[in-house]
Design a protein around this motif. Sequence first.
Motif, short mmCIF file in Angstrom:
data_model
loop_
_atom_site.label_atom_id
_atom_site.label_comp_id
_atom_site.label_asym_id
_atom_site.label_seq_id
_atom_site.Cartn_x
_atom_site.Cartn_y
_atom_site.Cartn_z
N ARG A 165 31.69 15.55 -0.92
CA ARG A 165 31.91 16.76 -0.12
C ARG A 165 33.30 16.75 0.53
NH1 ARG A 165 28.20 20.33 2.41
NH2 ARG A 165 29.12 21.47 4.14
N ALA A 166 33.65 15.64 1.22
CA ALA A 166 34.96 15.55 1.87
C ALA A 166 36.07 15.56 0.83
CB ALA A 166 35.03 14.27 2.71
N PHE A 167 35.83 14.93 -0.34
CA PHE A 167 36.85 14.86 -1.38
C PHE A 167 37.20 16.25 -1.89
CE2 PHE A 167 39.21 13.44 -4.95
CZ PHE A 167 38.82 14.21 -6.03
N TYR A 168 36.19 17.06 -2.24
CA TYR A 168 36.48 18.38 -2.80
C TYR A 168 37.02 19.34 -1.75
CZ TYR A 168 34.68 17.42 -7.44
OH TYR A 168 34.52 16.94 -8.71
N VAL A 169 36.59 19.22 -0.50
CA VAL A 169 37.14 20.08 0.55
C VAL A 169 38.64 19.87 0.68
CG1 VAL A 169 37.19 20.47 3.05
CG2 VAL A 169 35.00 20.35 1.86
N GLU A 170 39.09 18.60 0.75
CA GLU A 170 40.51 18.32 0.91
C GLU A 170 41.30 18.61 -0.37
OE1 GLU A 170 40.06 14.74 4.19
OE2 GLU A 170 41.78 14.83 2.86
N LEU A 171 40.71 18.28 -1.54
CA LEU A 171 41.42 18.53 -2.80
C LEU A 171 41.69 20.02 -3.00
CD1 LEU A 171 42.47 17.40 -5.51
CD2 LEU A 171 40.18 17.78 -6.45
N ILE A 172 40.69 20.86 -2.71
CA ILE A 172 40.88 22.30 -2.91
C ILE A 172 41.79 22.88 -1.84
CG2 ILE A 172 39.64 24.51 -2.86
CD1 ILE A 172 37.33 23.11 -4.27
N ASP A 173 41.73 22.35 -0.62
CA ASP A 173 42.63 22.82 0.44
C ASP A 173 44.08 22.54 0.07
OD1 ASP A 173 43.84 21.82 3.50
OD2 ASP A 173 43.12 23.85 3.19
N ALA A 179 22.88 16.13 1.42
CA ALA A 179 24.04 16.38 2.27
C ALA A 179 24.26 15.19 3.21
CB ALA A 179 23.84 17.66 3.08
N PRO A 180 25.54 14.90 3.57
CA PRO A 180 25.82 13.76 4.46
C PRO A 180 25.23 13.97 5.85
CG PRO A 180 27.81 14.55 3.35
CD PRO A 180 26.75 15.58 3.11
N LYS A 181 25.30 12.92 6.66
CA LYS A 181 24.79 12.99 8.03
C LYS A 181 25.50 14.09 8.81
CE LYS A 181 23.65 9.51 10.47
NZ LYS A 181 23.61 8.26 11.26
N ASP A 182 24.76 14.76 9.67
CA ASP A 182 25.25 15.83 10.55
C ASP A 182 25.73 17.06 9.78
OD1 ASP A 182 24.82 14.16 12.79
OD2 ASP A 182 26.75 13.20 12.47
N GLU A 183 25.42 17.17 8.48
CA GLU A 183 25.85 18.33 7.69
C GLU A 183 24.71 18.93 6.88
OE1 GLU A 183 29.27 17.56 5.30
OE2 GLU A 183 30.31 16.41 6.85
N LEU A 184 23.47 18.63 7.25
CA LEU A 184 22.34 19.12 6.46
C LEU A 184 21.93 20.54 6.86
CD1 LEU A 184 20.22 18.38 4.32
CD2 LEU A 184 18.76 17.55 6.17
N TYR A 202 37.67 8.42 -0.93
CA TYR A 202 36.47 9.24 -0.99
C TYR A 202 35.74 9.05 -2.32
CZ TYR A 202 38.02 11.83 3.15
OH TYR A 202 38.39 12.19 4.43
N ILE A 203 36.52 8.88 -3.41
CA ILE A 203 35.91 8.74 -4.74
C ILE A 203 35.12 7.44 -4.80
CG2 ILE A 203 36.38 8.48 -7.20
CD1 ILE A 203 38.83 10.25 -6.84
N GLU A 204 35.74 6.35 -4.36
CA GLU A 204 35.07 5.05 -4.41
C GLU A 204 33.81 5.03 -3.55
OE1 GLU A 204 38.14 5.66 -4.02
OE2 GLU A 204 39.43 4.41 -5.27
N GLU A 205 33.84 5.73 -2.43
CA GLU A 205 32.69 5.74 -1.52
C GLU A 205 31.65 6.79 -1.88
OE1 GLU A 205 34.49 6.36 2.25
OE2 GLU A 205 35.46 4.38 2.33
N GLY A 206 31.96 7.65 -2.89
CA GLY A 206 31.02 8.68 -3.29
C GLY A 206 30.91 9.83 -2.30
N ASN A 207 31.93 10.00 -1.44
CA ASN A 207 31.92 11.10 -0.44
C ASN A 207 32.47 12.35 -1.11
OD1 ASN A 207 31.98 12.72 1.78
ND2 ASN A 207 33.04 11.27 3.09
#
Length: 300
Positions: A203-211, A55-60, A196-201
């Motif tokens: 979690r943020a990518f799927y949260v926004e895509l599904i929203d 999990a990313p920083k501050d989200e573990l 987000y895809i290029e950076e491998g993020n």
Amino acid sequence: MKLKKIFFLLLFFICVNAFSQLLSSNLEKKTLALGETDHLVIKIENLRSRAVITAPKDELLPFHFEEIKDSIGINANTYERRIEFAVYEEGTFKIPELEFKVGEKLLKTIPYEIEVVNTATKEDQINDIMKNKEVDLEAIDYWELYKWYVFTALAVIALIFVIVMFVKYGKKKKSSPVVTTNQTLKELDSLKKKKYIEEGNYRAFYVELIDISRKFITKQYRIPADVLLTDDLVALMKENNTISQDNEKIVEDVFLRGDLVKFAKTFPDKDLMEKDFTEIRDFVKRSSEDIEFENLRKDV
């Protein structure tokens, strides 16, 4: 022969331990006062330059744990993560097994249970600095005290009146499927620009895509996707047949994968993220065909 067997077994265990990753975790305190800080240290050794995915920083940590500081130290052979946190509610809270993926191997920490107590007691006395003084108030004093409440109430009444008049007499702007489609495509383009895809993020990518997808389905198909759980949404789509089967399959696959990513159950790579983005974009573009087919079916 027995000595040889024992020797080979010892040699086997030494080799396994020499080339496997070792995960350890340590929780400083298991009983905390409200707002008191605690420290969780997680360490993985023998990485041999392999990447650690988690999990990313501050989200573990789970929801109730307020992360104050999350520091990660990595070198070729060691991964160390130190988290400083506090809890601001009384009760017993659990830190579940935390997952760390090293290469193809999934490592898990042991779960912890923390008790948070309120150290204040009923016997604690609160002393006033000064004794209360009684003051006689006149009408003008009451007006000064409550005038802003009166103004606020009048403003709320005026706002309600304006809304009622607008709903009753205002012209309702009809939103066409094309307008909704174009607006959603713009939102997807904005998501793409965040890299987000290029950076491998993931979690943020799927949260926004599904929203974005949920808002689109709610507006375009009149399905309450913004309030339904994924399983309930999939069941409803299959029940009313408003969305074509191909589009249903795309929505189901991407939403279920998004749920797994949210709870750190899967770690998609860039190719899979790119594929999901493209399929959702194509689904949005094809949505007008679903609407036209549904209108024809209603006319028949």
